[in-house]
Design a protein around this motif. Structure first.
Motif, mmCIF file in Angstrom:
data_model
loop_
_atom_site.group_PDB
_atom_site.id
_atom_site.type_symbol
_atom_site.label_atom_id
_atom_site.label_comp_id
_atom_site.label_asym_id
_atom_site.label_seq_id
_atom_site.Cartn_x
_atom_site.Cartn_y
_atom_site.Cartn_z
ATOM 1 N N SER A 1 0.848 -1.194 0.000
ATOM 2 C CA SER A 1 0.000 0.000 0.000
ATOM 3 C C SER A 1 0.876 1.233 0.000
ATOM 4 N N LYS B 1 0.710 5.561 0.802
ATOM 5 C CA LYS B 1 -0.036 6.675 1.371
ATOM 6 C C LYS B 1 0.821 7.926 1.323
ATOM 7 N N GLY C 1 -7.233 10.980 -1.482
ATOM 8 C CA GLY C 1 -6.656 10.787 -0.154
ATOM 9 C C GLY C 1 -5.160 10.997 -0.111
ATOM 10 N N ASP C 2 -4.572 11.504 -1.172
ATOM 11 C CA ASP C 2 -3.121 11.698 -1.266
ATOM 12 C C ASP C 2 -2.757 13.097 -0.756
ATOM 13 N N GLN D 1 -8.506 4.342 -2.880
ATOM 14 C CA GLN D 1 -7.675 3.169 -2.644
ATOM 15 C C GLN D 1 -8.144 2.342 -1.446
ATOM 16 N N SER E 1 -9.103 2.962 1.485
ATOM 17 C CA SER E 1 -8.496 3.250 2.786
ATOM 18 C C SER E 1 -9.439 2.805 3.896
#
Length: 801
Positions: free
Chosen positions: A106, A108, A236-237, A312, A314
């Motif tokens: 993953s 992040k 979410g980046d 993704q 999360s």
């Protein structure tokens, strides 16, 4: 329907919502899972909970079911809990670099151009052979030169360490957090990967599409602070967000806009309901076939699933989608009590498949926020003005956002304070941020700009630019509010577990009183008084002087608690670059755990960052009585914070020299043995040498970062040096090695503040050998975490590490 459900629903109608019997049992299961880490608090919470539901006269057998579910939760949580870390490999202990290979599990993005990457199937090639590592390895890639893909293989030539956090009582347990995620190792790289790299990889299918969408966002969005919000909101980046922007967002009390969660899914659902409204406006007859609420749910399903995929999957987003899925199902079935019943259903499903989610802060905040909204918002809604003109409608809209935020924050208050150590009562900005993000920035500029990028780059760039300017304007408003002192931030009392239970019992009693259940509210005084008594009883005991060396990594912070309740801090830890504030993250929260944010005395042995860095936060946020130093104020940003805090808090620094004494409280005296006014030496050698006495009994010697010249000056001073405990000078470095000092002090044991597998290899081997030769026990924060010593009024050590 069974007796207890009938009773709860009937008794609380139309005020507090009632619960079905299965819902009443859910908390016992949750307490059981929590008990694998906090057994006593969880058992106490179970007893208090049984007392509460007993107020509503549950049917017979409820106690047995609660106990069974508690036990089942404990077993289930223990069963799925990954094993703890095993013994370290020799090459890890020796801090050798190895050739690491693994597969990306993953990715992040973190603010400040960092990537947090989990690697699986990790193998390490050392001089002694290959080693396969179990669990995940957390790879922090700072300032990467390229972006990897999930599933891509990578090779690195790095040092690998086991996961190891700051081990201090009463603070967030990073080691346990990593354990529940099965993260066992960590490594770090910066910039271009040397002696390795990413194996060529061509993404396929949905992964390729996601990469394409991300590329379109970055290509058409402006490279500004405002433009960085679009990767954060859409995927979410947070990689492109600056730390300054994140800090402004935090000060505004709207940090929740950065974590993809229920708020963002709510925005997407609102878009679905907007489409349903638009469809009705175009063809009103559609509502005859599918009512508007059901149509809104149908129109929301696909966008929500697409958003989940784009984010993704999360954990926080998956939890939010699960909750909204149940709420949508209940709405589609025209069921009442959508918010509360949907919450319970989602919690049961989430914990059935992922019971350790109960330890996830995001899960806790989500459940408590929704609970607070469900229980408290109806009360505030009664304060809404009535009427149908435009002004009244706008007022109701603004108040609704404010009341929702207020309801959630009331429910979250003790948990946020406990976890973050500060109170930022600035959620007024929610009134501005939430509607602007939900109605303009995300749907129009974000989603609209992304869609337009495939057929009209000019329109896409215009939409992204407009949204970025709006967000930049919001950040500028926050920046000006901070400069004007309108967004205060306070260090705050962090409650023990008894305090957490008391808070929610008081909140429950207030709700019962509001709804006219005065007698039942009065009954809640019984557990409140008992918990308060339990907490207070732990504060009484024989007179003791206590010393704690906090685990602050490769830095030092000592806290001395006197028998009369005074608290003295000697050094504040620090280091770890500019992105980590030791005072905010470790020292301040530890000091405020069960105490008001006040320190009576602060001593700074010298101005190096690893001793002074954490003090800046204390000066800014704590009430500080007196500050003593050798006159060496740190330089750079830390020094600027010192000066600003001194001016704001009227703190007058006092310079100490050898021969001075400071009375901490009657009978408890701090002697200053070094440096003399004539001494000249390096910054380290000018460190204060402090000796603590209680009623004439020498307890403790603190030697800062003295090296050989400073140690020799202390030995030549002619002062008495004997102490029960010695904190090794300069973290036990070879340069501070002094057999004569160990002989003159003659400690029962010595302590050292040093980092786990630190790059200086402290404590030095020659120091260790000398102490072994003299049969003096040594304890280090790297091996044991926080070190605690207590002395009785005869000067005898009664508690040792």
């Amino acid at each position: 329907m069974n007796q207890v459900a009938d009773n709860l629903i009937i008794e609380n109608r139309p005020g507090l919502p009632g619960l079905f019997f299965w819902q009443i049992l859910v908390p016992a299961f949750v307490f059981g899972i929590l008990s694998i880490k906090w057994m006593l608090p969880s058992l106490t919470a179970l007893l208090v909970y049984f007392f509460i539901i007993n107020i509503f006269r549950p049917e017979k057998g409820a106690a047995v079911l609660l106990l069974i579910l508690f036990g089942f939760g404990n077993w289930y949580g223990s069963f799925v809990l990954p094993p703890g870390p095993g013994p370290m490999e020799e090459w890890m202990t020796a801090r050798e670099k190895v050739q690491l290979s693994g597969i990306i599990h993953s990715i992040k993005g973190a603010p400040g151009n960092r990537l947090k990457i989990l690697l699986e199937d990790v193998t390490c090639q050392s001089e002694t052979g290959y080693t396969s590592l179990s669990g995940y390895l957390n790879w922090t890639w700072d300032k990467p030169d390229k972006f990897p893909f999930v599933g891509q293989s990578v090779s690195l030539y790095v040092r690998v360490k086991p996961v190891h956090g700051f081990r201090n009582s009463g603070l967030w347990d990073y080691d346990f957090y990593c354990r529940i995620k099965n993260i066992r190792y960590r490594t770090y790289t910066r910039g271009v990967i040397k002696n390795g790299g990413l194996v060529p990889y061509e993404p396929q299918g949905l992964q390729k599409l996601r990469a394409s969408l991300r590329e379109h966002i970055l290509k058409n969005g402006p490279p500004t602070d405002g433009g960085a919000i679009f990767p954060a909101l859409l995927t979410g980046d947070r990689f492109y967000l600056s730390r300054n922007s994140v800090e402004l967002i935090r000060r505004a009390g709207v940090s929740h806009i950065l974590a993809l969660s229920g708020l963002h899914v709510g925005f997407i659902v609102a878009m679905g309901f907007g489409l349903a409204w638009l469809a009705g406006a175009v063809s009103p007859r559609i509502y005859l076939r599918v009512p508007r609420m059901r149509l809104g749910v149908l129109f929301s399903v696909l966008p929500v699933l697409l958003y989940l995929w784009l984010g993704q999957f999360s954990p926080s987003l998956m939890r939010a989608v699960c909750m909204f899925g149940f709420w949508g199902l209940l709405m589609f079935c025209s069921r009442g009590r959508v918010l509360l019943d949907g919450l319970f259903l989602a919690v049961v499903v989430i914990l059935a498949f992922s019971p350790l989610s109960v330890f996830d802060l995001g899960f806790q905040l989500s459940v408590l926020a929704v609970s607070g909204i469900a229980l408290l918002y109806p009360l505030f809604a009664r304060l809404m003005p009535s009427g149908h003109n435009l002004f009244i409608k706008m007022t109701r809209f603004v108040l609704a956002i404010f009341y929702v935020s207020l309801s959630a924050n009331i429910a979250l208050l003790p948990i946020t304070i406990w976890n973050f150590g500060v109170l930022t009562p600035n959620f007024i900005f929610n009134i501005l941020f939430v509607p602007v993000l939900g109605s303009v920035i995300l749907p129009v500029c974000g989603v609209g700009g992304l869609v337009a990028s495939y057929f009209s780059p000019e329109l896409s760039q215009a939409l992204f630019m407009w949204g970025a300017k709006v967000f930049d304007w919001l950040l500028q408003l926050v920046r000006e509010a901070v400069s004007a002192g309108l967004l205060p931030e306070y260090a705050f009392y962090r409650p023990h577990w008894e305090g957490l239970l008391i808070y929610y019992l008081v909140l429950g009693a207030a709700l019962l009183c509001w709804h006219g259940k005065i007698k039942r509210a009065q009954l809640l005084l019984i557990p409140i008084v008992m918990l308060f008594g339990l907490r207070v009883s732990g504060e009484f005991g024989p007179d003791r002087v206590r010393m704690d060396i906090l685990d602050t990594g490769q830095s030092q912070c000592v806290v001395i608690s006197g028998p009369a309740g005074t608290r003295t801090v000697v050094d504040g830890g620090g280091g770890f670059g500019r992105t980590f504030d030791m005072g905010r993250s470790i020292v301040g929260p530890w000091l405020a755990y069960g105490h008001l944010p006040r320190v009576d005395n602060v001593f700074m042995t010298h101005g190096d960052r690893d001793h002074a860095g954490g003090l800046a936060f204390l000066f800014e946020k704590f009430a500080v009585g007196s500050f003593y130093s050798n006159g060496d104020i740190p330089s750079g940003r830390v020094g600027e914070r010192f000066v600003a805090a001194f001016k704001e808090k009227d703190i007058v620094p006092q310079v100490l020299r050898g021969g001075d004494e400071v009375v901490l409280e009657p009978g408890l005296v701090m002697q200053i043995l070094h440096p003399s006014s004539r001494f000249e030496g390096s910054r380290n050698d000018r460190s204060l040498y402090l000796r603590l006495l209680w009623n004439g009994h020498p307890l403790l010697s603190i030697s800062g970062d003295l090296d050989s010249k400073g140690v020799r000056a202390v030995l030549k001073s002619g002062n008495e040096l004997d102490s029960k405990v010695l904190i090794l000078p300069h973290h036990g470095s070879a340069g501070s090695y002094s057999p004569e000092l160990y002989e003159r002090v003659a400690p029962e044991f010595v302590l050292a503040a040093c980092g786990f597998l630190n790059r200086f290899n402290f404590v030095s081997k020659k120091v260790v050998r000398e102490l072994d030769k003299r049969q003096i026990c040594m304890y280090t924060t790297s091996a044991y975490g926080i070190l605690t010593v207590e002395w009785n009024n005869a000067g005898e050590v009664v508690t040792a590490p």
